[in-house]
Design a protein around this motif. Structure first.
Motif, PDB file in Angstrom:
ATOM      1  N   THR A  21     -20.766   6.898  56.171  1.00  0.00           N
ATOM      2  CA  THR A  21     -19.987   5.707  55.887  1.00  0.00           C
ATOM      3  C   THR A  21     -19.674   5.726  54.401  1.00  0.00           C
ATOM      4  O   THR A  21     -20.572   5.872  53.576  1.00  0.00           O
ATOM      5  CB  THR A  21     -20.775   4.426  56.248  1.00  0.00           C
ATOM      6  OG1 THR A  21     -21.148   4.504  57.623  1.00  0.00           O
ATOM      7  CG2 THR A  21     -19.931   3.184  56.039  1.00  0.00           C
ATOM      8  N   ILE A  44     -17.001   8.335  58.988  1.00  0.00           N
ATOM      9  CA  ILE A  44     -16.612   9.733  59.102  1.00  0.00           C
ATOM     10  C   ILE A  44     -17.587  10.468  60.016  1.00  0.00           C
ATOM     11  O   ILE A  44     -18.804  10.406  59.812  1.00  0.00           O
ATOM     12  CB  ILE A  44     -16.601  10.385  57.701  1.00  0.00           C
ATOM     13  CG1 ILE A  44     -15.613   9.646  56.793  1.00  0.00           C
ATOM     14  CG2 ILE A  44     -16.282  11.867  57.783  1.00  0.00           C
ATOM     15  CD1 ILE A  44     -15.756   9.978  55.317  1.00  0.00           C
ATOM     16  N   LEU A  80     -14.601   3.691  55.267  1.00  0.00           N
ATOM     17  CA  LEU A  80     -14.398   4.824  56.170  1.00  0.00           C
ATOM     18  C   LEU A  80     -15.686   5.135  56.903  1.00  0.00           C
ATOM     19  O   LEU A  80     -16.774   5.114  56.321  1.00  0.00           O
ATOM     20  CB  LEU A  80     -13.983   6.066  55.381  1.00  0.00           C
ATOM     21  CG  LEU A  80     -12.760   5.953  54.487  1.00  0.00           C
ATOM     22  CD1 LEU A  80     -12.576   7.242  53.700  1.00  0.00           C
ATOM     23  CD2 LEU A  80     -11.524   5.643  55.308  1.00  0.00           C
ATOM     24  N   ILE A 137     -11.956  10.477  61.326  1.00  0.00           N
ATOM     25  CA  ILE A 137     -12.028   9.446  60.302  1.00  0.00           C
ATOM     26  C   ILE A 137     -11.581   8.117  60.902  1.00  0.00           C
ATOM     27  O   ILE A 137     -10.479   8.007  61.433  1.00  0.00           O
ATOM     28  CB  ILE A 137     -11.151   9.803  59.088  1.00  0.00           C
ATOM     29  CG1 ILE A 137     -11.631  11.122  58.482  1.00  0.00           C
ATOM     30  CG2 ILE A 137     -11.181   8.675  58.053  1.00  0.00           C
ATOM     31  CD1 ILE A 137     -10.724  11.690  57.425  1.00  0.00           C
ATOM     32  N   ILE A 194     -10.999   4.097  59.961  1.00  0.00           N
ATOM     33  CA  ILE A 194     -10.844   3.126  58.888  1.00  0.00           C
ATOM     34  C   ILE A 194     -11.340   1.803  59.455  1.00  0.00           C
ATOM     35  O   ILE A 194     -10.787   1.281  60.423  1.00  0.00           O
ATOM     36  CB  ILE A 194      -9.398   3.047  58.397  1.00  0.00           C
ATOM     37  CG1 ILE A 194      -9.027   4.419  57.819  1.00  0.00           C
ATOM     38  CG2 ILE A 194      -9.244   1.930  57.373  1.00  0.00           C
ATOM     39  CD1 ILE A 194      -7.638   4.553  57.328  1.00  0.00           C
TER      40      ILE A 194
END
Length: 117
Positions: free
Chosen positions: A50, A41, A39, A71, A73
């Motif tokens: 991270t 963020i 992730l 967020i 991915i």
């Protein structure tokens, strides 16, 4: 004395308006194998985080984040790019999720992240 009380009440109102509960976001591994979750963020205060972890089957990873957090991915390439200090937003990628003020808790099943897998 009234002036001090008035200023104090303004300060408390501003502080309570700013202080907001974080939103819990849960990533649940519903696969039968270990899942590598990466992730990236972006919190509303401008901080970039991270988060990389491997989730075992039936394991859930929970993060507590403020509303309006973006967020992303990341795949392995994006993860390596971000870990070198690069800004993934600069590549034009859109966030997977933006936490809303109205969210209280979010559950993401990892199987929903990959279509056809």
């Amino acid at each position: 004395m009234k002036k001090v009380a008035f200023i104090l009440s303004l300060f408390l109102m501003a502080f309570s308006a700013k202080a907001q509960d974080n939103i819990n976001i849960n990533f649940s591994n519903d696969y039968k194998d270990v899942y590598h979750l990466s992730l990236i963020i972006y919190t509303p205060d401008g901080k970039i985080q991270t988060r990389v972890s491997n989730l075992n089957p039936a394991e859930t990873k929970t993060y507590s984040l403020p509303a309006r957090t973006e967020i992303f991915i990341a795949d392995y390439k994006q993860e390596a790019f971000a870990m070198k200090g690069n800004d993934i937003k600069a590549t034009g990628v859109k966030p997977f999720l933006v936490l809303k003020d109205s969210d209280s808790e979010v559950l993401i099943k990892l199987s929903s992240l990959r279509s056809g897998s």
